[in-house]
Scaffold this active site. Sequence first.
Site, PDB file in Angstrom:
ATOM      1  N   ASP A 272       0.843  -1.202   0.000  1.00 22.73           N
ATOM      2  CA  ASP A 272       0.000   0.000   0.000  1.00 22.73           C
ATOM      3  C   ASP A 272       0.877   1.251   0.000  1.00 22.73           C
ATOM      4  O   ASP A 272       2.089   1.193  -0.233  1.00 22.73           O
ATOM      5  CB  ASP A 272      -0.964  -0.060   1.205  1.00 22.73           C
ATOM      6  CG  ASP A 272      -2.312   0.584   0.921  1.00 22.73           C
ATOM      7  OD1 ASP A 272      -2.399   1.823   0.967  1.00 22.73           O
ATOM      8  OD2 ASP A 272      -3.286  -0.155   0.647  1.00 22.73           O
ATOM      9  N   ASP A 273       0.264   2.374   0.238  1.00 20.53           N
ATOM     10  CA  ASP A 273       0.910   3.685   0.294  1.00 20.53           C
ATOM     11  C   ASP A 273       2.196   3.641   1.132  1.00 20.53           C
ATOM     12  O   ASP A 273       2.213   3.016   2.193  1.00 20.53           O
ATOM     13  CB  ASP A 273      -0.121   4.639   0.934  1.00 20.53           C
ATOM     14  CG  ASP A 273       0.287   6.094   0.849  1.00 20.53           C
ATOM     15  OD1 ASP A 273       1.349   6.402   0.274  1.00 20.53           O
ATOM     16  OD2 ASP A 273      -0.486   6.922   1.367  1.00 20.53           O
ATOM     17  N   ASP A 389      -6.470   4.453  -5.859  1.00 21.80           N
ATOM     18  CA  ASP A 389      -7.067   5.162  -4.723  1.00 21.80           C
ATOM     19  C   ASP A 389      -7.277   6.651  -5.028  1.00 21.80           C
ATOM     20  O   ASP A 389      -6.698   7.185  -5.968  1.00 21.80           O
ATOM     21  CB  ASP A 389      -6.143   4.987  -3.513  1.00 21.80           C
ATOM     22  CG  ASP A 389      -6.901   5.081  -2.188  1.00 21.80           C
ATOM     23  OD1 ASP A 389      -8.087   5.460  -2.195  1.00 21.80           O
ATOM     24  OD2 ASP A 389      -6.281   4.769  -1.144  1.00 21.80           O
ATOM     25  N   ASP A 450     -12.310   3.551   5.628  1.00 28.98           N
ATOM     26  CA  ASP A 450     -11.247   2.707   6.167  1.00 28.98           C
ATOM     27  C   ASP A 450     -11.627   2.089   7.508  1.00 28.98           C
ATOM     28  O   ASP A 450     -12.187   2.757   8.370  1.00 28.98           O
ATOM     29  CB  ASP A 450      -9.982   3.541   6.402  1.00 28.98           C
ATOM     30  CG  ASP A 450      -9.351   4.025   5.102  1.00 28.98           C
ATOM     31  OD1 ASP A 450     -10.023   3.991   4.064  1.00 28.98           O
ATOM     32  OD2 ASP A 450      -8.187   4.438   5.157  1.00 28.98           O
TER      33      ASP A 450
HETATM   34  C1  9PG Z   1      -3.365   5.038   1.987  1.00 20.42           C
HETATM   35  C2  9PG Z   1      -4.790   4.766   2.389  1.00 20.42           C
HETATM   36  C3  9PG Z   1      -5.174   3.277   2.270  1.00 20.42           C
HETATM   37  C4  9PG Z   1      -6.657   3.104   2.531  1.00 20.42           C
HETATM   38  C5  9PG Z   1      -7.441   3.996   1.595  1.00 20.42           C
HETATM   39  C6  9PG Z   1      -7.016   5.434   1.792  1.00 20.42           C
HETATM   40  O1  9PG Z   1      -9.599  11.559   4.124  1.00 20.42           O
HETATM   41  N1  9PG Z   1      -8.448  11.137   4.267  1.00 20.42           N
HETATM   42  O2  9PG Z   1      -7.532  11.883   4.707  1.00 20.42           O
HETATM   43  C7  9PG Z   1      -8.164   9.786   3.972  1.00 20.42           C
HETATM   44  C8  9PG Z   1      -6.871   9.312   4.107  1.00 20.42           C
HETATM   45  C9  9PG Z   1      -6.598   7.985   3.801  1.00 20.42           C
HETATM   46  C10 9PG Z   1      -7.606   7.152   3.379  1.00 20.42           C
HETATM   47  C11 9PG Z   1      -8.886   7.606   3.246  1.00 20.42           C
HETATM   48  C12 9PG Z   1      -9.174   8.934   3.544  1.00 20.42           C
HETATM   49  O3  9PG Z   1      -7.336   5.828   3.102  1.00 20.42           O
HETATM   50  O4  9PG Z   1      -8.816   3.871   1.801  1.00 20.42           O
HETATM   51  O5  9PG Z   1      -7.040   1.756   2.338  1.00 20.42           O
HETATM   52  O6  9PG Z   1      -4.859   2.791   0.986  1.00 20.42           O
HETATM   53  O7  9PG Z   1      -5.616   5.561   1.559  1.00 20.42           O
HETATM   54  O8  9PG Z   1      -3.060   6.392   2.112  1.00 20.42           O
END
Ligand code: 9PG
Length: 635
Positions: A272-273, A389, A450
Amino acid sequence: MTSALLSRIELRFLDAAGNPSALALDAPSDTRESTASRDGLTLSAHLEQALGGTIVRASVANRGADTVRLTSAIFEVATGFDRAAPARFFKHGYQSWSASGGYEVTASQTHPRDTANFITRLNHQSEATRAPEFAEGQTSELFTIVESQAAPERILAGFIGAATSLSTLTISSPEKVVARAILDDVTLAPGGHRELDPLFIAAADESAARMAARWADAAGRWMNARVNAPFQRGWCSWYHYFHTITEDALRANLKSLEAMRSEFPLEVIQLDDGFQSALGDWDTTNTKFPGGLKKIAGEIRAAGFRAGIWTAPFLAARDSHLMLDHPDWFIMHAETGQPVRAGYNPNWTTSDDKFAYALDASNPAFRAHLRHLFRKLTHDFGYSYLKLDFLYAAAAPGRRHDPNLTRGETLRHGLDAIRAGAGDDAFILGCGCPLGQAIGVVDGMRIGPDVSPFWGSTASGAGDPSTVYALDAIIARSFMHRRLWLNDPDCLMLRARKTRLTADERAALAATIVASGGMLLISDDMSLLDTEAGKLFRMLAEISRKIDSNAASEPVLALDLMTTGDIRGLITETAMGAIAMILNRGDTPARVQTSDLKLSAGEIAALDLAFDEKIEIFDTIDLPPHSARILRFKR
Ligand code: 9PG
């Protein structure tokens, strides 16, 4: 007897002088085309009866001498409901992470998000700013279901195509649904023609969840949904390591998974990230990943797994080569002329500017880049599972390279370019994605926010990332599984250390994921798991595969799609009898009368997660706070 009726269609546009104008059409009553024209601009529509409802097909042609700009197409649906009787509607969320649920139909136009910042509204609404006429508090995305206390039948209204526009449904009073295709002031030149996405209307005396599945069936068919990918089981780096993932940690988990293959039967290992050299530069790594992406995929594949990788293909940060080399590939703010901010994350960039900017997929040069990039990641590097994503960024408002494309079309074109590069064999998972535009392109879709290593309070309602909201979404959107794609309910976490989830909470997460039939991904540091956890994972894999194999023919449905209570659940009919999951998402213990669940059950057997049957016949189920039970009903 209730019956929904299309009563009127209105095209809103800007005329040659840029002035707002409208063209109205009395609704067609059958398959014959109705038309209305003004200055050569023609709106046409006809109805088709199919799939137990009515499909409205409409199009616009410009036979005039001047270019016009199309703002929206509005379809008014008369529900037949008494405007004085209390009514509720299903407010469906915009993208993967956006909440869905039952709301009262009220004259109040306010919504808690109205005062949120731009990025939050861009995230969760098809329009960051809503006109009062389409107030967020009264508006659902893509489809809705309306029910009245005074009528037995429910009304479904929803777009079953989404390749050409974002769309909303506004219910400000029980007697009317206003469905709207958002056309973003795209140009329609003389001689031009535009088909609108079809709207589906149906009335039936059946549960809201079943009607939602009916919408998904219709949308999936219309858009050639990719619903036949094999059941997916995998490991994901995010929910233990987050941004601190390293090549060494990934390798250690790979070794564990290789050694524990029989306890943890899974096929995909997804990074992942955290690997990328910069947000936007997806084929190069940072110093935590010295081996580079190709080597990592090679090791994963050599160990007998499929390699998966995360990207956010429509975002880039200031320090990326992508943004430095291609400042013209971004969606530009209409007033400031600056690139549009679509995300914010201090972990994503070393620049002082911590915003992430929205790339413009209406630009063919950027789409060519996407094709090359995803061809490289799949065919050259060896990744066959792509988690895409923050996809909502492609639909951000602003000035685009191609003024002929709506925001919805821009997103669709971007996704198509990625699929074209990755090829037909790659498993593409959408995430943070407006749902409609991805149907027919992605194989899997994250259908909720998440999970996290803590439950989150149901009382705070602050919208913090927390597991309980993920469970709400898994239940509310279960009907989509194998109709629009494979549902990704997000990850299981089984570790008992380095987590704030209690044993009951971990089991509730597992039970909800498993009962949904969706994809099964685990996100733990495997060194924290013992053979007990492995035994449990094997059972979970077994149950979810069974439920999944049944889901194409019989949907997994919410027990009550419209509920706002703390007791929620899922049920599906299988050859073994009905299987249900009952969740107490609340902070206090609950006792559920099985008769209140309105299940036509015979004998009820409580199952533990391991599916070890404890044959019991009982009238009540006691659920501690934050816990779930799986039940089997024998006929
Ligand atoms: C990696 C993550 C994971 C995760 C994804 C996504 O609103 N926000 O700041 C926010 C940050 C991260 C996020 C969702 C919303 O998660 O769903 O599984 O891959 O990115 O950065």
